[in-house]
Write a protein that holds these residues in place. Structure first.
Motif, PDB file in Angstrom:
ATOM      1  N   THR A 166      -2.629   3.141   2.384  1.00 45.77           N
ATOM      2  CA  THR A 166      -1.905   4.621   2.972  1.00 45.77           C
ATOM      3  C   THR A 166      -2.356   4.982   4.331  1.00 45.77           C
ATOM      4  O   THR A 166      -0.791   6.126   4.673  1.00 45.77           O
ATOM      5  N   HIS A 205      -5.921   0.938  -1.844  1.00 43.37           N
ATOM      6  CA  HIS A 205      -5.225   2.083  -1.680  1.00 43.37           C
ATOM      7  C   HIS A 205      -5.142   3.127  -0.606  1.00 43.37           C
ATOM      8  O   HIS A 205      -4.387   2.956  -0.017  1.00 43.37           O
ATOM      9  N   LEU A 232       1.176  -1.404  -2.421  1.00 45.00           N
ATOM     10  CA  LEU A 232       0.070  -0.594  -3.139  1.00 45.00           C
ATOM     11  C   LEU A 232       0.479  -0.469  -4.422  1.00 45.00           C
ATOM     12  O   LEU A 232      -1.071   0.131  -4.575  1.00 45.00           O
ATOM     13  N   MET A 241       5.355   4.484  -6.452  1.00 42.29           N
ATOM     14  CA  MET A 241       4.554   5.107  -5.161  1.00 42.29           C
ATOM     15  C   MET A 241       5.695   5.308  -3.662  1.00 42.29           C
ATOM     16  O   MET A 241       5.221   6.149  -3.341  1.00 42.29           O
TER      17      MET A 241
END
Length: 197
Positions: A185, A181, A161, A145
């Motif tokens: 993000t 996710h 994440l 990530m």
């Protein structure tokens, strides 16, 4: 790999070990990582969770993880799949708990060793609990990530994440509470409302 972790990420790992020990578990599971993240304040992950409204719902997340623990670590999707085969997980849990007591299927660790990667039949351990397969995968995924976002260090936000993309009870509980996710993000890296600093 731990030399690449920020102080916040190392604190999450230490907190997961403490959560595991406090529960009398033998292995650190993904749920311990999530619980340690919920305890954080003043970090990128805690900012993101607050921005997504989870700060006020931490108790609901903890309760959902407790329910997963009661089901021996089976996610709701796994329980539903077994129901499709005529196996009622709730009924099995109830019967086992009647005989052996509440939480008997948890085997002393979140996920009953299943998602947490616990060692079934292992004797009493001395010292620190080991990290289960799932928790190890999360820590490895957190590196991916960080790299995918061109971050030089692995922060607690990368652990969070990673939890959202690793199938299992932690990801399911997070998704049930609006933490995915995509939403993380967006909050952490822009493209919308807020951006963690």
């Amino acid at each position: 790999m731990f030399e690449r972790f920020t102080k916040d990420a190392r604190d999450v790992v230490r907190g997961a070990v403490e959560r595991c020990e406090g529960a009398g578990a033998r292995t650190v599971g993904t749920e311990h990582l999530l619980l340690a993240l919920l305890d954080r304040e003043g970090s990128r992950a805690s900012f993101a969770l607050a921005a997504l409204g989870l700060a006020e719902r931490r108790d609901a997340v903890r309760e959902a993880l407790d329910e997963t623990r009661r089901r021996a670590g089976l996610s709701r999707a796994e329980s539903d799949a077994l129901a499709g085969l005529g196996i009622d997980v709730s009924e099995i849990v109830s019967r086992i708990e009647e005989v052996h007591g509440a939480g008997a299927m948890s085997d002393g660790s979140p996920s009953g060793g299943a998602a947490g990667g616990g060692a079934k039949g292992a004797g009493r351990r001395t010292g620190r609990p080991a990290f289960g397969r799932g928790a190890k995968r999360i820590l490895e995924q957190s590196l991916r990530m960080a790299l995918s976002h061109h971050d030089r260090r692995i922060g607690d936000e990368h652990i969070l994440l990673a939890l959202t993309v690793h199938p299992g009870p932690a990801a399911e509980v997070l998704a049930d509470h609006g933490v995915t996710h995509a939403s993380l993000t967006r909050v952490l890296y822009g493209g919308g409302e807020a951006q963690a600093g």
